[in-house]
Write a protein that holds these residues in place. Structure first.
Motif, PDB file in Angstrom:
ATOM      1  N   PHE A   1     -88.550  60.504  15.869  1.00 38.47           N
ATOM      2  CA  PHE A   1     -87.190  60.492  16.416  1.00 38.47           C
ATOM      3  C   PHE A   1     -86.783  59.074  16.775  1.00 38.47           C
ATOM      4  N   ARG A   2     -87.654  58.367  17.461  1.00 35.08           N
ATOM      5  CA  ARG A   2     -87.303  57.025  17.933  1.00 35.08           C
ATOM      6  C   ARG A   2     -87.240  56.028  16.783  1.00 35.08           C
ATOM      7  N   ARG A   3     -88.066  56.240  15.774  1.00 38.05           N
ATOM      8  CA  ARG A   3     -87.977  55.367  14.599  1.00 38.05           C
ATOM      9  C   ARG A   3     -86.675  55.630  13.836  1.00 38.05           C
ATOM     10  N   ALA A   4     -86.295  56.900  13.697  1.00 43.98           N
ATOM     11  CA  ALA A   4     -85.035  57.218  13.024  1.00 43.98           C
ATOM     12  C   ALA A   4     -83.854  56.606  13.767  1.00 43.98           C
ATOM     13  N   LEU A   5     -83.886  56.663  15.082  1.00 43.91           N
ATOM     14  CA  LEU A   5     -82.830  56.042  15.884  1.00 43.91           C
ATOM     15  C   LEU A   5     -82.730  54.548  15.584  1.00 43.91           C
ATOM     16  N   GLU A   6     -83.874  53.886  15.487  1.00 40.88           N
ATOM     17  CA  GLU A   6     -83.867  52.454  15.161  1.00 40.88           C
ATOM     18  C   GLU A   6     -83.220  52.199  13.811  1.00 40.88           C
ATOM     19  N   LEU A   7     -83.579  53.003  12.811  1.00 47.97           N
ATOM     20  CA  LEU A   7     -83.074  52.781  11.454  1.00 47.97           C
ATOM     21  C   LEU A   7     -81.572  53.015  11.367  1.00 47.97           C
ATOM     22  N   ILE A   8     -81.068  53.959  12.171  1.00 55.19           N
ATOM     23  CA  ILE A   8     -79.623  54.184  12.199  1.00 55.19           C
ATOM     24  C   ILE A   8     -78.921  53.012  12.872  1.00 55.19           C
ATOM     25  N   ARG A   9     -79.478  52.566  13.982  1.00 56.01           N
ATOM     26  CA  ARG A   9     -78.817  51.516  14.753  1.00 56.01           C
ATOM     27  C   ARG A   9     -78.964  50.128  14.139  1.00 56.01           C
ATOM     28  N   ASN A  10     -80.034  49.885  13.369  1.00 56.40           N
ATOM     29  CA  ASN A  10     -80.231  48.528  12.841  1.00 56.40           C
ATOM     30  C   ASN A  10     -79.542  48.298  11.507  1.00 56.40           C
ATOM     31  N   GLY A  11     -78.789  49.288  11.030  1.00 52.41           N
ATOM     32  CA  GLY A  11     -78.007  49.107   9.818  1.00 52.41           C
ATOM     33  C   GLY A  11     -78.720  49.428   8.531  1.00 52.41           C
ATOM     34  N   THR A  12     -79.938  49.959   8.594  1.00 55.56           N
ATOM     35  CA  THR A  12     -80.670  50.299   7.370  1.00 55.56           C
ATOM     36  C   THR A  12     -79.871  51.246   6.493  1.00 55.56           C
ATOM     37  N   LEU A  13     -79.124  52.153   7.111  1.00 56.24           N
ATOM     38  CA  LEU A  13     -78.322  53.129   6.356  1.00 56.24           C
ATOM     39  C   LEU A  13     -76.888  52.675   6.147  1.00 56.24           C
ATOM     40  N   GLY A  14     -76.555  51.475   6.596  1.00 60.63           N
ATOM     41  CA  GLY A  14     -75.177  51.017   6.524  1.00 60.63           C
ATOM     42  C   GLY A  14     -74.344  51.655   7.618  1.00 60.63           C
ATOM     43  N   GLU A  15     -73.048  51.708   7.435  1.00 62.23           N
ATOM     44  CA  GLU A  15     -72.166  52.350   8.414  1.00 62.23           C
ATOM     45  C   GLU A  15     -72.278  53.859   8.277  1.00 62.23           C
TER      46      GLU A  15
END
Length: 485
Positions: free
Chosen positions: A196-210
């Motif tokens: 969960f916390r890793r997914a949160l990082e990936l969403i917030r750090n722009g890995t998935l874009g906007e």
């Protein structure tokens, strides 16, 4: 109960280091740096020991002392005590060291003979300073009154999800927790997992874009019961029916009332039961809670929520529902729609079809039952219902991306240990009542929306639906005489 001076000093320490006060203390490792007093185990009261409460009957003795058990059903109280004996017997000769240590904890809990109560109010009065923290795992409609009483008594509270049955109850618990400056947490367990916390990082750090879309689903649907139960069977001898009803209006006993997921007056259906898990990642990662917690918002941000459903039912929940929240800009993030599908709602099959073209894979992985799909301009995240596992899509684009543990945000011990660390002066759990209130209010707006046709406009700062007075009234609970928050 009179406490000796050492007990009073211990309580004072716990109170001063609890979350939210002026003496708030942050410890990197609360268990390792606490004083000799702090190495004592906490005395925990468990309110609700059947159903989901069994988890805490099993878990808390391995971490702290269980000082009291409370349940409106005497059979569940005796069952909890017997369960410790059974678990101790099962594990005491295990080759597994962890299980042998668990057996020792269960023997200790059983030998301690915690006090038992039917009424949580009497428990709090009688035990007084003999309780350091309270765990609430009762049916949804009594979460608020039990948690509120514990907070008013100055006790840290861990409350199972959903936090409450209505929006106003959630807001009341948030304000009580702030006023009494105690540690709090809601039990949506995925929050504390590494993925969960890793997914949160990936969403917030722009890995998935906007991020452009958030979809959350559950296949359970609602019962859509049109009539209350018929007949008046005798109340089981072990059940205090009046206490089970709590603040709800009185009615004759019928066993079907006990299934809280069927009835609006007692439950929250899948939005509270599963949405607390499944919607959590998108809500937190996209900082939707800032709409509640930002004391100086730009303008007057409003959340627009609208539901499609099988028909308005004020007694029960629709067979299927599709709820969409239009979330305004908050923090540095642009507006975004979040859509919930319960049962075979329009559009849910199309969303799940975007995950895989192989029906066998979806069935094997449980994707049909519950999950979340968060769509960005560079890629997407798909999670299962608890948000405790995820994959990145398209998979070949993100091959090699670490998915199991956080890299920038803090890790968690687990929900219970993070809560007990906060009771000892550690950091606030991620699901503390400031955050849990926001998530719960957001979800329960959906349950209000399914009782109307057309959009509702909600002001999260004022806790008010501004365009429909009847809907605004449903944010609040009507308690029967003798029950208050």
């Amino acid at each position: 109960m009179n406490a000796n001076p050492s007990q009073l000093n211990r309580r004072l320490f716990l109170r001063r280091t609890a979350l939210g006060g002026g003496a708030f203390l942050l410890l990197d490792s609360a268990r390792s740096v606490w004083t000799a007093q702090a190495n004592e185990k906490l005395n925990v009261a468990l309110v609700g020991v059947g159903g989901r409460g069994e988890w805490f009957v099993d878990t808390i003795p391995k971490l702290e002392n269980v000082a009291a058990l409370c349940d409106v059903n005497a059979r569940k109280l005796s069952g909890a005590l017997q369960r410790w004996q059974d678990l101790a017997t099962r594990f005491e000769n295990s080759p597994n060291d962890w299980e042998r240590r668990a057996a020792t904890a269960y023997k200790r809990a059983s030998a301690a003979k915690p006090k038992t109560f039917r009424d949580y109010r009497r428990m709090l009065d009688d035990m007084g300073q003999g309780i350091d923290a309270v765990v609430v795992a009762t049916p949804d409609h009594t979460h608020a009154v039990v948690a509120a009483a514990a907070l008013k008594a100055g006790k840290p509270v861990f409350c199972e999800k959903p936090l409450t049955r209505t929006v106003q109850e959630s807001r009341a618990l948030r304000e009580l927790a702030r006023r009494h400056q105690v540690a709090t947490a809601m039990g949506n367990q995925g929050t504390y997992s590494g993925p969960f916390r890793r997914a949160l990082e990936l969403i917030r750090n722009g890995t998935l874009g906007e991020i452009k879309e958030v979809h959350v689903w559950n296949s359970g649907g609602g019962a859509d019961r049109k009539q209350p139960p018929h007949g008046q069977p005798p109340v089981p001898e072990e059940l205090d029916w009046d206490l089970w009803l709590g603040p709800a209006s009185f009615r004759p006993y019928h066993p079907e009332w006990l299934n809280r997921h069927l009835w609006r007056e007692f439950g929250t259906c899948q939005l509270g039961n599963w949405g607390s898990h499944s919607a959590n990642l998108g809500f937190m990662a996209l900082k939707v809670h800032e709409l509640w917690l930002n004391d100086k918002p730009a303008g007057r941000p409003m959340i627009r929520v609208e539901a499609r459903h099988t028909g308005v039912n004020r007694l029960s929940f629709p067979r299927w529902e599709r709820v969409q929240w239009q979330v305004p800009a908050r923090a540095e993030l642009p507006p975004i729609p979040i859509t919930w599908y319960n049962g075979d709602a329009p559009g849910v099959r199309e969303v799940r079809a975007r995950l895989s073209s192989d029906p066998a894979e979806k069935e094997r992985s449980g994707w049909e039952f519950a999950g979340t799909f968060i769509v960005g301009t560079k890629g997407s995240i798909h999670t299962t219902g608890h948000n405790m596992w995820f994959r990145l899509l398209p998979e070949d684009r993100f091959e090699g991306v670490q998915r199991h543990r956080p890299e920038t945000v803090e890790s968690s011990r687990d929900p219970e240990q993070d809560f007990f660390a906060a009771c000892r002066g550690g950091k606030a759990p991620w699901s503390n009542f400031d955050y849990a209130d926001a998530l719960n209010e957001f979800l329960l707006l959906g349950n209000v929306a399914t009782q109307f046709e057309g959009p509702l406009e909600f002001d999260p700062q004022a806790m008010k639906i501004v365009n429909e007075d009847e809907a605004d009234a449903l944010l609040r609970s009507q308690y029967r005489s003798g029950w208050t928050l």
